[in-house]
Design a protein around this motif. Structure first.
Motif, mmCIF file in Angstrom:
data_model
loop_
_atom_site.group_PDB
_atom_site.id
_atom_site.type_symbol
_atom_site.label_atom_id
_atom_site.label_comp_id
_atom_site.label_asym_id
_atom_site.label_seq_id
_atom_site.Cartn_x
_atom_site.Cartn_y
_atom_site.Cartn_z
ATOM 1 N N UNK A 230 49.806 37.701 47.394
ATOM 2 C CA UNK A 230 48.983 37.453 46.209
ATOM 3 C C UNK A 230 47.987 38.602 46.007
ATOM 4 N N UNK A 231 47.847 39.045 44.785
ATOM 5 C CA UNK A 231 46.855 40.074 44.493
ATOM 6 C C UNK A 231 45.507 39.410 44.259
ATOM 7 N N UNK A 232 44.439 40.053 44.735
ATOM 8 C CA UNK A 232 43.109 39.463 44.625
ATOM 9 C C UNK A 232 42.142 40.462 44.015
ATOM 10 N N UNK A 233 41.187 39.943 43.284
ATOM 11 C CA UNK A 233 40.064 40.728 42.783
ATOM 12 C C UNK A 233 38.864 39.812 42.848
ATOM 13 N N UNK A 234 37.689 40.296 42.597
ATOM 14 C CA UNK A 234 36.491 39.464 42.729
ATOM 15 C C UNK A 234 36.199 38.723 41.428
ATOM 16 N N UNK A 235 35.916 37.440 41.578
ATOM 17 C CA UNK A 235 35.465 36.614 40.468
ATOM 18 C C UNK A 235 34.246 35.825 40.922
ATOM 19 N N UNK A 236 33.448 35.398 39.967
ATOM 20 C CA UNK A 236 32.383 34.468 40.312
ATOM 21 C C UNK A 236 32.990 33.086 40.548
ATOM 22 N N UNK A 237 32.245 32.269 41.222
ATOM 23 C CA UNK A 237 32.649 30.891 41.533
ATOM 24 C C UNK A 237 33.000 30.132 40.245
ATOM 25 N N UNK A 238 32.137 30.252 39.217
ATOM 26 C CA UNK A 238 32.370 29.494 37.985
ATOM 27 C C UNK A 238 33.591 30.024 37.237
ATOM 28 N N UNK A 239 33.806 31.341 37.256
ATOM 29 C CA UNK A 239 34.978 31.890 36.575
ATOM 30 C C UNK A 239 36.259 31.573 37.338
ATOM 31 N N UNK A 240 36.162 31.466 38.657
ATOM 32 C CA UNK A 240 37.329 31.076 39.448
ATOM 33 C C UNK A 240 37.733 29.643 39.124
ATOM 34 N N UNK A 241 36.757 28.756 39.031
ATOM 35 C CA UNK A 241 37.036 27.374 38.615
ATOM 36 C C UNK A 241 37.692 27.366 37.244
ATOM 37 N N UNK A 242 37.107 28.103 36.310
ATOM 38 C CA UNK A 242 37.618 28.157 34.943
ATOM 39 C C UNK A 242 39.062 28.657 34.919
ATOM 40 N N UNK A 243 39.355 29.680 35.727
ATOM 41 C CA UNK A 243 40.700 30.233 35.749
ATOM 42 C C UNK A 243 41.712 29.230 36.313
ATOM 43 N N UNK A 244 41.327 28.544 37.376
ATOM 44 C CA UNK A 244 42.228 27.544 37.939
ATOM 45 C C UNK A 244 42.543 26.444 36.947
ATOM 46 N N UNK A 245 41.515 25.958 36.250
ATOM 47 C CA UNK A 245 41.719 24.910 35.255
ATOM 48 C C UNK A 245 42.575 25.429 34.099
ATOM 49 N N UNK A 246 42.288 26.636 33.656
ATOM 50 C CA UNK A 246 43.046 27.231 32.559
ATOM 51 C C UNK A 246 44.546 27.354 32.928
#
Length: 330
Positions: free
Chosen positions: A1-17
């Motif tokens: 898996x490729x990773x980059x840095x996200x904030x906690x809230x944006x990570x939540x948002x991305x998972x839900x999206x």
């Protein structure tokens, strides 16, 4: 898996999206989740992508909101309903405890309730006694509910994906002071299995079991202790219901000393349950009593000075670890 840095809230948002893109039955409902994106902007951009049929603003009625979510879930949808602050659970406890948690049991296992409840928990913003609580112990006591407490952006995304996919009601507790914290998050969709703890720092002298934001404080305390030659292992349960007791007990059997730290009030907190399970499963391995660190038995103060004293921090965690080591040495 490729990773980059996200904030906690944006990570939540991305998972839900991502789960919304994959499954048309997933929808979001709550107060100000659509046009405003939620009080902490956890739902930013979802309305633009998915439209008003799947991102729905609701009246200010938590009981109606959760009741709607239960009804939608049993009819085959996968609702994600947002309670702005965890404290507002008091308004809808009947819907959470007597409806969502009991439906599957009362219908002989023939009914699924794939309901996800998201909410913001924790102190530190000067939001006072009615907007700052950590009430995971309330929820973990209720058979039929699952309770998750992400401590990192990686887990904020992965646990959200797992929660929305689960066929049982799950409450996701998002800590307010972690919302801006950054960390590596893969772009791909992934799920963190519910009920699986993480060893976030291996160690040999003492186990620190930390929940939610206290993982950050425990890691900082562990670095301070390392300078004194004390090697602390930090375990993040990630979910408190189901609880990965096996990982916690295995760590204690290696280190022989354990502290449980959470932001919630110490009395009758999750730390008491964890301590009891360690007593049952690892008593012969303990060189000192289980130590619990949490908030005092008081509402969360509004005063920033008092609130800072109220919430456990790295200094209290480090001091507790030293006491455990000294007690063994004695």
């Amino acid at each position: 898996m490729s990773a980059r840095e996200l904030t906690y809230v944006k990570a939540f948002n991305e998972g839900l999206r991502q789960v919304m893109r994959a499954d048309d039955d997933v929808f979001v409902a709550g107060e100000d989740v659509a046009g405003y994106g939620g009080v902490f902007h956890m739902f930013d951009g979802l309305l633009d992508e998915f439209g008003p049929r799947r991102v729905v603003d609701t009246p200010i009625s938590e009981s109606a909101l959760v009741g709607m979510g239960v009804g939608a879930a049993v009819r085959g949808l996968r609702p994600v309903v947002d309670l702005m602050f965890m404290d507002f659970l008091g308004v809808c406890m009947d819907q959470v405890v007597n409806q969502a948690a009991k439906m599957k049991f009362m219908f002989g296992g023939e009914l699924s309730v794939p309901l996800t409840i998201t909410t913001a928990s924790g102190a530190g913003l000067g939001a006072a006694a009615q907007h700052s609580q950590s009430l995971e112990a309330w929820l973990a006591h209720v058979p039929g509910l699952k309770v998750v407490m992400p401590a990192t952006p990686y887990d904020a995304k992965g646990l959200t994906v797992a929660a929305v996919r689960d066929d049982n009601p799950v409450v996701i507790m998002l800590n307010k002071l972690l919302l801006g914290a950054k960390g590596p998050v893969p772009e791909e969709t992934y799920a963190v299995p519910l009920g699986t703890a993480a060893t976030v720092r291996p160690g040999s002298d003492v186990t620190v079991i930390a929940l939610g934001r206290m993982v950050t404080e425990a890691l900082a305390a562990a670095e301070e202790l390392a300078a004194d030659g004390i090697d602390a292992e930090v375990i993040d349960p990630r979910t408190v219901q189901p609880l990965d007791s096996e990982t916690l007990v295995a760590s204690v059997r290696r280190t022989n000393r354990v502290m449980v730290v959470h932001e919630a009030v110490t009395f009758s907190g999750i730390g008491a349950e964890i301590a009891a399970q360690i007593q049952d499963e690892a008593f012969d391995y303990l060189d000192a009593p289980v130590l619990r660190v949490g908030a005092p038995f008081s509402p969360v103060p509004f005063s920033p000075v008092l609130e800072k004293q109220y919430v456990p921090d790295r200094a209290r965690i480090a001091a507790g670890c030293r006491r455990l080591i000294e007690r063994r040495a004695a």
